[in-house]
Structures are given as C-alpha cells and as structure tokens.
Design an enzyme around this catalytic site. Structure first.
Site, PDB file in Angstrom:
ATOM      1  N   GLY A  97      -2.467   6.083 -10.885  1.00  0.00           N
ATOM      2  CA  GLY A  97      -3.737   6.496 -11.502  1.00  0.00           C
ATOM      3  C   GLY A  97      -3.525   7.579 -12.533  1.00  0.00           C
ATOM      4  O   GLY A  97      -2.405   7.973 -12.818  1.00  0.00           O
TER       5      GLY A  97
ATOM      6  N   ASP B  77     -10.264   4.025  -2.663  1.00  0.00           N
ATOM      7  CA  ASP B  77     -10.809   2.825  -2.018  1.00  0.00           C
ATOM      8  C   ASP B  77     -12.269   2.637  -2.420  1.00  0.00           C
ATOM      9  O   ASP B  77     -13.100   3.506  -2.187  1.00  0.00           O
ATOM     10  CB  ASP B  77     -10.725   2.957  -0.499  1.00  0.00           C
ATOM     11  CG  ASP B  77      -9.299   2.787  -0.008  1.00  0.00           C
ATOM     12  OD1 ASP B  77      -8.385   2.740  -0.857  1.00  0.00           O
ATOM     13  OD2 ASP B  77      -9.108   2.710   1.203  1.00  0.00           O
TER      14      ASP B  77
ATOM     15  N   ASP C 233       0.837  -1.202   0.000  1.00  0.00           N
ATOM     16  CA  ASP C 233       0.000   0.000   0.000  1.00  0.00           C
ATOM     17  C   ASP C 233       0.870   1.249   0.000  1.00  0.00           C
ATOM     18  O   ASP C 233       2.101   1.187   0.089  1.00  0.00           O
ATOM     19  CB  ASP C 233      -0.939  -0.030   1.215  1.00  0.00           C
ATOM     20  CG  ASP C 233      -2.226   0.729   0.960  1.00  0.00           C
ATOM     21  OD1 ASP C 233      -2.267   1.510   0.007  1.00  0.00           O
ATOM     22  OD2 ASP C 233      -3.180   0.535   1.723  1.00  0.00           O
TER      23      ASP C 233
HETATM   24  C1  GAL Z   1      -6.037   1.662   2.012  1.00  0.00           C
HETATM   25  C2  GAL Z   1      -6.094   0.719   0.843  1.00  0.00           C
HETATM   26  C3  GAL Z   1      -7.181  -0.265   1.170  1.00  0.00           C
HETATM   27  C4  GAL Z   1      -6.799  -1.009   2.417  1.00  0.00           C
HETATM   28  C5  GAL Z   1      -6.491  -0.052   3.544  1.00  0.00           C
HETATM   29  C6  GAL Z   1      -5.906  -0.744   4.736  1.00  0.00           C
HETATM   30  O1  GAL Z   1      -5.228   2.686   1.749  1.00  0.00           O
HETATM   31  O2  GAL Z   1      -6.346   1.401  -0.334  1.00  0.00           O
HETATM   32  O3  GAL Z   1      -7.386  -1.133   0.086  1.00  0.00           O
HETATM   33  O4  GAL Z   1      -5.697  -1.805   2.136  1.00  0.00           O
HETATM   34  O5  GAL Z   1      -5.617   0.966   3.151  1.00  0.00           O
HETATM   35  O6  GAL Z   1      -5.512   0.112   5.719  1.00  0.00           O
END
Ligand code: GAL
Length: 933
Positions: A712, A748, A672
């Site tokens: 993106g 997300d 991430d």
């Molecule tokens: C976000 C990510 C999500 C999930 C989350 C966990 O930034 O895009 O898919 O992994 O963090 O904290």
C-alpha cells in the site's frame, strides 16, 4: 489484515454444536420433577449476542421432562418489523435441551434482509408448560469477571456521573454475590435496564460498557461496531450492549474443569476459576473482561506457575464453554511497585508466547494506571479500546486501535550498536512507541520502570536477566544494548511496575506482554534485487490476462466454510448466471486448513492438510468439482507461520505448499500477510512461491495466479487516511522473481460506505504502480482494492452500485463475497452489469484514476483508459447531498474535442457531446458510469 483468532475459535462452535446435546448434561441439572426450567439469565430484558456476519450464535437452554418435545418461538414486538420463528427439539434423557438462535432479519424497504435486533418475546413450551420472557434484544454481550477490581461497585460521585452519561441501551445482568461449593447450572441474577441500583454493579464493567457505547466506531448506535446498525437505524432500532457482572469474592476450585483445578492456581488450591462464571459459559459473548491482580500478589506465585495457570484458565473458559469465540481482555492494577507485581506481569508475558496466535492467548491487556472508583473513565477507556481492538479492529487495521505486539527479536552483530532489536507489529505502532513518564519524573522511563524486559540464555525456566541498558527507538524497533544481547535466547516483555510509566503507542495502548525467540540477524536472508520487466511500450497486449473475476468466501462467511457451502456456491455461481458473466474463480479464504501433517521425525512439519471436518473429500476432489463446472479454483495461505485465523501458514514451507496446491490442481493462491514482517522476509516468501508456482504452471500449461498481501501507500495517518507515494514495495512487487499477479493495497474491506471510500483512496495513491510507464512493472499485474461487498448487509443499493462501478473502473480483481443463497435480484443485476464488467476486463489492463471533479463538494470524476482509444468514466457523488456532476473533456487523459457517450448502467446512448457533460441530480453516494468513444 490482522484478523486473528476470533473466527478460528468460532469454528469450534461448529464442532461444539455437533456434540452440543451430548454435553448438555454437563451444565444442566437433571430434571427430576419434569418441570420446564431456564437459567435466570433468560428473563425479561435479556440481551442475547447478535448473530451477524459470522458471529457466534446465541443459545437458549434449560431442562424439561426427559424426551419431551420442546418448542421455542421468537416473535417481534415491533409492529413495523414483523418476525416470528419457531424452533423445535427434544429434551435429552437427562432433561437438557438447547436451541441455537439464528440471525434475525426482516425485509427492509428495498426488499433485502435487514438485521432485526428486537425487541422480541421468547416463549419456550414443553410438556404443557410454557415460559415467556419479553423485551429480549440482540446486541453485544460482554461478561465481566474477576476479583477485587471487579468487585468495586459504581458508587458516590462516580455513580451519579455514570448515570448522567448513560445511554438507554446498556442492559445489565447482575449476578447475586453468592458462593456455592458445588457447581450448579444456574446463578441467581437479574436483568436491569436503566441506571437504578447501579451501586451494586461493577464500576469497571459498567465504565467499560459506557466507553464502548461512546466509542461506537461504526457510528451506528449504542456500541454497535458491526456496521449493520445503519440499516437498523432506518427502522429506529439500535443494538444494545449487554453487560454481565459475575465477579465473586471467592473462587472455587470445585467449579473448574479438572485440568484447571489440577493446577491449583491461585495458591492454596482455591483456583481462579470463578464459580459465578461457570454457568454463564454456555452463552455466546462478544468479549470477556477479566480483572485480576492483587490476590495473585498475595499468593506470591512464581511467574511460571501463574503463567501456566493463567493460560489454562482462559483456555478452559473458551473451550469448555461451547460458545465459540470471544475476545478476552485482561485488566490489572498498575499502582503497585512491589516485586510481586512485576512477577505477575512477567508471568503474563510468559503465558503469551504469541499474542493472538496461540489457542489460549489473551487478546489484549489493559493496565489500569490507577484505580479510582470515582474516576473510572481512563481505566474503562483503555479496557474498551482493548476490547474493540480484540473483538473488531482486526478487521479494521485503519483504526489503529491496537496494543503494540512484539513481533520478533533479533540480535544483530553487524548493525550499529550491536543491539537487540525488538520489533513491534507495524500496524500497532503507527505514530510510534513512546515511554510515557510520570510528570516531573526523570527516572521511571529507564528500562525496568516503563517496561520489564528480560532475556534468558537458557530456556523458559531461565535464569532470566533484566535488561539494564536504556532503550531507544529506531523506527518501529526498540533497541537494547550489546551486553544484553550476549545473554539472549528468549526475550520477554511486560509492562513495568511503575503505574505512570508505560511503553505506549500513540493511542495510549500499553505494550502487550509477550515472549519471543531471538533470531540471529545472519539467518535473515536478504533478497536479491528483482529483475526488470519489459517496459510498457513493448508489452504484448495479446498476452495480457485481464484481472481475475470470481468468488471468495471471506467477506460473508469468514471461518464458516465447508465443502457443502462451497459446492452450493459453485452451483449458484452457475445457476445465477454469474459464471457466464465472467465470475469463474471459486476461492476459499482462510480456515480450510487444519494443521501440517507429521513429518518423518514426528513433527508437524509435513504437508498442509484440509480440515477433515470441513472438507472431508479433500482439496483435490473439491477442485475437480469446481473444474467440472468450467470454473477455476483458489485457496488461501499466509506467508508467516500462521494465518490470520491461526491456521498453519507457509513460512519456510513455500515450495512444499506450492506442490500441494499444484497436486490439487489449484489455479489461484492468495498469500496473506498476517504476522508477516519486513519486506526482506516477504520477498523471500513471494520469490519461493513464484518459482514453485511457475514450475507448476509450465507443467500444466495454465496460469497460476499469485495474489499477495500487501503493498500500500507509504504513509497512513492515525485517522486511517493515507497520503504520499507508493511505498518501496511498489518498485518491485510485480517484477522479476517476486512478481505477484495482484496485491492488496488497503485494509480489509467492510460493508460500510466509509470502508469502500477508504480502499478507493488507497487505490488512487497506488495507481502509478499498476499504470507504470517505461521500465515500470505494472501492466498485467493488478492493484487489489479487496473483495466486493455487493449483496452484503451494510450498504444501500445505491452504494453497492457505486462500489461496483468504481471497482470495475479501478480495473483490479472482482471477487464476489456474499451469501448467494440469499442474494437479492438487484444485487445480482449489479454484479452482472455487462458494460461495467467490460470496463474492468479491458485488454489494456490499466487502473482508473481520479482526474477531477469538485472534490471539496464531494463530486469526483474517475477515468480509465481503454483499448481502442476509448475511455471509461465514473462520476461519483461522495457527498451527503444530491448534486450535478460535470466532466470537462479538456481534463481527460486523452484530449479530444467531442466524444460519443453511452450510459454503462442502462446501455443507452447519450449522443455526441462537444466539450463537457453534466450528469444531473446524482444522488448522495450514487454514481453515473459512462463509456466515451
Ligand atoms: C485478512 C485478509 C482477509 C482475509 C482474512 C482471513 O488479513 O486481509 O482478506 O483473508 O485475513 O483470515
């Protein structure tokens, strides 16, 4: 992708729950005469924090005769949505009892579990006694605490205006303004519905609730930002906002936990720990609005003392309350220009080493430019914006409702001007940062007027030097002059003392106070240019791996993950036939980790450890469990210092972590991007991971998937929509030493139609990257539109079908992310639709693109090139009306006169068509999926 600490704190709830009964005595009065008691909060008209999709659950608690049986029954008062559930427990020896209330759902028209927000009646019975409170609703509960600002009630013209604008569903719990030297388990208060007697209620608190209701980001009812309200609306229920006003004239050290009291915060030992607040800290909340200011000015506290005290207080609220997570928004008067005001703000900066990442951090700060009880709307708007950001918008980066956060500070010797570069997180400065000047003012926007920036050449204790040169913006960096650079080891930023001059982003959100270490530019290693992958013509189709299919925990479980749930999920993947349908990768998202083990020097610098309370058997054992089911296993990390949920990230530990995952026989790693900075830094991290994962893959002769965040399109507008070409990252993300196997292209995903469509549009812009032609990098690498929301509350079955058809056509990963224990049969059927899965897994591995349709009327034709000269089509009706959709074959990627069509949902042949095909009466948000041979 900036989802932060919220869920992490929720995890505390799990732990707190285990020890909940042991702590019950701390806040409940021993039951002397055996009477059944409940705090006055639990009375008619109460709003309990909704439990939905990983939120903190509400407690109902009180006292009864020691060891007596206690039962709580929750009964729907809505005949159209019947519901009843009884919980039972036993009072402890001190009489304390507590119930943790689960989410309430009732079947909707399609037989799915739809959220039920009430009204309910709640009856608690113990020892022959019984208390019933009626008209209880589930909603978002905000607690307002603080001194002077919070104590100004809604009066005069402002009151009338507020009453006139008030939606019906703001309910207020008003704590009577009393003070008591000794802590007790209850505060006197009453629930009020409607606008009568607003004159006693905090104007700031009520104004915030009004602004939250008006914002209604998801468009689903009174302040309902969870996205579930759409279903609720079908049953004519809305989710209320509950606001608790618990401000007090005096604060009492005796109420505070020892650690806070010891700090003697607030001067004179009186403490900032609001006595009116303490008994309410066992409630589950969405957020706390905390107003502070003048009392601290009067006390003339030194920034460092105040900073410490501030952090301790918030930490004590959060941790001793046992209520899991909530957002904290701090509001402060901005009208004073005294030196003390500046000191206060610098103290905030010092107290917030990394907003959102530290356990004690405040989520956002709202500066009240001017406090005026007859016109609270601007203050309230800012507080509400901050609150929405802190409590929700981490999941919705597209909203852009965030305060600018200082990301890092670098001193540059080789860049123009030899400056100090203050970089703010990109998502928060979409549209730029600007200093807003007071009308007619030409001096306030100097540094020191609009923002306080100080540097220390020593440590935290200073000495601190003011930045004296003017600031200028360069991209998202704010550049200070060279003189300042010489002194800088630590830099802190706070809002300046001038009430009308702040450093704002485009939404009017002022910069968050923060402190950061200075990094020398030389330390930033720049990546070498990536190598070029084989051109599209020469790739070997047989060697292409189709996009991954499996399960990821995040969308449904957020931080509520543990070994038991994951094993259940693995079993269900098999028993529901999902594994057989191709979903074979079981991926744990954030929150499986605890901390880094100690290294030889005694610092937390060793291997990353699985949270022992969640995964007591460890990663390796779990991985074996999954592999024994003929499935593969994935984990999550972040390329920055911390993950989005403040777990340890992998920055500067890439090789070590890759080895840990290799040793645990992990097959898939999601890397991430939370807190992660610029491309140069991302590239370094990806390259280090790639090298280590390739080594592991070569050793065990099995692919190691590397899923990256994120790459993106270039330009996203403030309304969240994006235009333009694939950004720079599109040139190298799949190439050479970076070479991610897949990468997220958007925010997300939420279980909401608008979110599905937003991610779809991002994918359209990024299609050239996956479908790159000669010299391009895409083939065998995948744009990732984010996980599936099929099965989750918030989308109708029709919408889930379109979501699935489109995700299959896009040709990216298919990761289920729902509660498999509760998933409905139609949702399972959607996920297992063979024709669609084949479309997704086609060996050409291209991405489908929008090629036409009448987009003005919301009809779109999406097309994917398949092996064997075939095509896949999805005809999508995005509009709100039923519509026919025609595809004209001349518009297709392959021009051919005549195709034989098969409906991929029904597997029925539609025969041979010559020039075009019209799908009739496609319902709103529905689709038709076709195979063309
Ligand atoms: C976000 C990510 C999500 C999930 C989350 C966990 O930034 O895009 O898919 O992994 O963090 O904290």
């Amino acid at each position: 992708m900036r989802s932060r600490l919220r869920m992490a704190r929720r995890s505390l709830l799990l732990l707190a729950t285990l020890s909940f009964s042991a702590h019950a005595s701390a806040t409940t009065t021993p039951a002397s005469s055996a009477a059944l008691t409940l705090p006055s909060f639990f009375s008619d008209g109460a709003v309990l924090q909704v439990y939905d999709e990983g939120d903190a659950r509400s407690f109902v608690y009180g006292t009864a005769a020691p060891a007596s049986s206690v039962a709580l029954t929750l009964t729907s008062s809505m005949p159209a949505m019947p519901f009843s559930r009884t919980y039972r427990t036993m009072a402890l020896m001190d009489g304390g009892w507590a119930f943790q209330i689960d989410g309430t759902y009732a079947p909707d028209a399609q037989g799915r579990h739809a959220p039920h927000y009430g009204p309910f009646s709640v009856t608690v019975a113990a020892g022959g006694e019984r208390r019933t409170f009626s008209d209880v609703r589930f909603g978002d509960v905000y607690l307002c605490v603080g001194g002077e600002q919070m104590l100004r009630p809604v009066v005069g013209a402002g009151a009338a205006a507020a009453a006139a604008r008030a939606p019906a569903d703001i309910r207020r719990f008003e704590v009577a303004a009393a003070s008591s030297a000794a802590p007790s388990s209850d505060v006197r208060g009453a629930w009020r519905i409607g606008t009568a007697s607003l004159a006693n209620f905090s104007a700031l608190c009520y104004g915030t609730a009004l602004a939250l209701a008006r914002m209604d980001p998801a468009g689903n009812g009174v302040g309902n930002t969870t996205g579930s309200g759409k279903l609720c609306a079908a049953h004519r229920c809305t989710m209320p906002i509950g606001v608790i006003h618990a401000a007090a004239e005096s604060t009492l050290a005796a109420w505070a936990p020892a650690a806070v009291a010891a700090k003697a915060c607030g001067g004179g030992g009186s403490g900032r720990f609001n006595g009116m607040l303490a008994p309410l800290l066992r409630l589950a909340l969405r957020g706390v609005v905390y107003a502070g200011g003048e009392a601290d000015l009067a006390a003339k506290m030194a920034p460092a003392t105040y900073a410490d005290c501030f952090a301790q207080t918030v930490s004590a609220w959060r941790d001793s309350g046992q209520i899991g997570d909530f957002a904290v928004v701090f509001t402060q008067l901005g009208a004073s220009t005294s030196g003390a005001a500046s000191a206060l703000r610098l103290a905030q900066a010092t107290a917030l080493p990394r907003p959102f990442a530290e356990a004690n951090s405040i989520d956002t700060t709202a500066m009240a430019a001017r406090y005026d009880t007859s016109n609270t709307s601007e203050v309230a708007r800012r507080v509400a914006l901050g609150m929405v950001h802190a409590a929700y918008s981490k999941q919705e980066p597209g909203w852009g409702w965030s305060s600018p956060v200082l990301e890092h500070v670098r001193v540059s010797a080789n860049e123009v001007a030899h400056g100090v570069f203050l970089s703010f997180a990109a998502t928060e400065v979409k549209g730029g940062l600007r200093l807003v000047d007071r009308p007619g003012c030409t001096i306030c926007c100097k540094l020191g007027g609009g923002a306080l920036v100080q540097a220390s050449s020593g440590g935290l204790s200073g000495p601190w030097h003011n930045a004296t040169s003017l600031a200028r913006m360069r991209g998202k960096d704010w550049v200070l002059g060279a003189r300042f650079a010489a002194a800088a080891r630590l830099v802190r930023v706070a809002a300046g003392p001038d009430a009308d001059c702040f450093l704002y982003n485009a939404n009017g959100m002022p910069v968050l106070p923060a402190i950061a270490n200075v990094t020398a530019a030389e330390q930033i290693r720049l990546p070498e240019p990536p190598g070029i992958l084989a051109s599209r013509e020469s790739y070997d189709a047989a060697a292409i791996t189709p996009p991954p299919m499996g399960f990821n925990t995040w969308n449904r479980w957020h931080c509520w993950v543990d070994e038991r749930l994951l094993k259940q999920t693995a079993d269900l993947m098999v028993s529901l036939g999902l594994a057989a349908a191709g979903y074979r990768s079981l991926n744990i998202d954030d929150c499986w980790q605890s901390q880094r083990a100690l290294d030889a020097t005694g610092r937390h610098n060793g291997t990353i450890d699985a949270d022992p309370t969640r995964f007591p058997s460890g990663l390796r054992a779990f991985s074996e469990y999954v592999h024994a089911k003929n499935m593969s296993f994935g984990v999550y990390t972040s390329q920055s210092e911390v993950t989005c949920q403040a777990r340890p990230g992998s920055w500067e530990h890439e090789a070590l972590d890759a080895k840990t995952y290799c040793d645990a026989d992990v097959d898939y790693i999601k890397i991430d991007h939370c807190g992660g900075g610029q491309w140069s830094r991302n590239n370094i991290s990806w390259m280090l991971f790639r090298a280590a994962l390739d080594k592991c893959a070569a050793k065990r002769k099995r692919k190691f998937w590397m899923s990256c965040s994120s790459c993106g399109p270039t330009k996203c507008l403030l309304d969240g929509s994006c235009v333009g070409k694939p950004s720079g990252c599109g040139q190298w993300i799949a190439k050479g030493r970076v070479s991610c196997d897949l990468w997220r292209t958007g925010g997300d995903i939420q279980a909401r139609w608008s979110s599905i469509m937003a991610n779809l549009d991002m994918m359209q812009l990024m299609a050239p990257v996956q479908n790159a032609g000669p010299g391009g990098a895409g083939i065998g690498h995948f744009n990732d539109p984010d996980m599936l929301q099929v099965g989750n509350i918030g989308l109708t079955i029709l919408e889930q079908r379109s979501h699935m058809a489109l995700w299959c056509l896009l040709g990216g990963p298919l990761l289920i992310s729902t509660d498999l224990k509760q998933i409905s049969a139609p949702a399972v059927a959607i996920l297992k639709t063979k024709g669609l899965i084949d479309l997704n897994q086609d060996t050409l591995a291209t991405q489908g693109e929008r090629i036409g349709g009448n987009q003005t009327f919301g009809c779109e034709v999406w097309c994917k090139k398949l092996s064997g000269g075939r095509l896949g089509l999805v005809l999508l009706n995005r509009s709100e009306e039923t519509s026919d959709i025609t595809v004209t074959f001349a518009d297709l990627i392959i021009a051919k006169a005549g195709w034989t069509l098969t409906d991929l949902w029904t597997e029925k042949s539609l025969g041979k068509q010559a020039k075009s095909y019209t799908a009739q009466a496609v319902p709103s948000h529905g689709n038709v999926a076709l195979l063309l041979v």
